[in-house]
Design a protein around this motif. Structure first.
Motif, PDB file in Angstrom:
ATOM      1  N   UNK A 181      63.842  31.749  53.250  1.00  0.00           N
ATOM      2  CA  UNK A 181      64.902  32.281  52.420  1.00  0.00           C
ATOM      3  C   UNK A 181      66.226  32.257  53.176  1.00  0.00           C
ATOM      4  N   UNK A 182      66.182  32.636  54.450  1.00  0.00           N
ATOM      5  CA  UNK A 182      67.396  32.615  55.256  1.00  0.00           C
ATOM      6  C   UNK A 182      67.906  31.190  55.421  1.00  0.00           C
ATOM      7  N   UNK A 183      66.985  30.259  55.623  1.00  0.00           N
ATOM      8  CA  UNK A 183      67.374  28.856  55.768  1.00  0.00           C
ATOM      9  C   UNK A 183      68.028  28.342  54.482  1.00  0.00           C
ATOM     10  N   UNK A 184      67.478  28.736  53.351  1.00  0.00           N
ATOM     11  CA  UNK A 184      68.048  28.328  52.065  1.00  0.00           C
ATOM     12  C   UNK A 184      69.464  28.879  51.900  1.00  0.00           C
ATOM     13  N   UNK A 185      69.653  30.138  52.277  1.00  0.00           N
ATOM     14  CA  UNK A 185      70.978  30.757  52.187  1.00  0.00           C
ATOM     15  C   UNK A 185      71.970  30.057  53.106  1.00  0.00           C
TER      16      UNK A 185
ATOM     17  N   UNK B 142      76.628  26.655  53.928  1.00  0.00           N
ATOM     18  CA  UNK B 142      77.222  25.521  54.635  1.00  0.00           C
ATOM     19  C   UNK B 142      77.673  24.434  53.667  1.00  0.00           C
ATOM     20  N   UNK B 143      76.858  24.124  52.678  1.00  0.00           N
ATOM     21  CA  UNK B 143      77.242  23.084  51.727  1.00  0.00           C
ATOM     22  C   UNK B 143      78.432  23.521  50.872  1.00  0.00           C
ATOM     23  N   UNK B 144      78.505  24.795  50.526  1.00  0.00           N
ATOM     24  CA  UNK B 144      79.649  25.309  49.769  1.00  0.00           C
ATOM     25  C   UNK B 144      80.920  25.254  50.614  1.00  0.00           C
ATOM     26  N   UNK B 145      80.789  25.581  51.880  1.00  0.00           N
ATOM     27  CA  UNK B 145      81.939  25.530  52.785  1.00  0.00           C
ATOM     28  C   UNK B 145      82.465  24.105  52.906  1.00  0.00           C
TER      29      UNK B 145
END
Length: 62
Positions: free
Chosen positions: A1-5, A10-13
């Motif tokens: 879950x943390x990896x998904x977040x 990162x992709x949004x940034x």
């Protein structure tokens, strides 16, 4: 879950950083392309049957 977040953050940034140097014309063009993609996807998929709770949730979010 943390990896998904972390991946989402990162992709949004990176997506935001990519939009900063774009001109208004390039942004408008990208919006048109994305709207066309949505229109094509909507034609490919049957419309879901919304229940009254779905409609109430959608109405509250707009």
């Amino acid at each position: 879950m943390l990896l998904r977040f972390l991946h989402l953050a990162l992709s949004t940034t990176f997506a935001f950083i990519r939009l900063v140097p774009m001109s208004d014309r390039e942004k408008d063009l990208e919006i048109l392309v994305l709207r066309h993609q949505v229109a094509v996807q909507q034609r490919a998929v049957d419309r879901p049957q919304l229940t009254w709770p779905d409609r109430a949730l959608l109405e509250c979010s707009t």
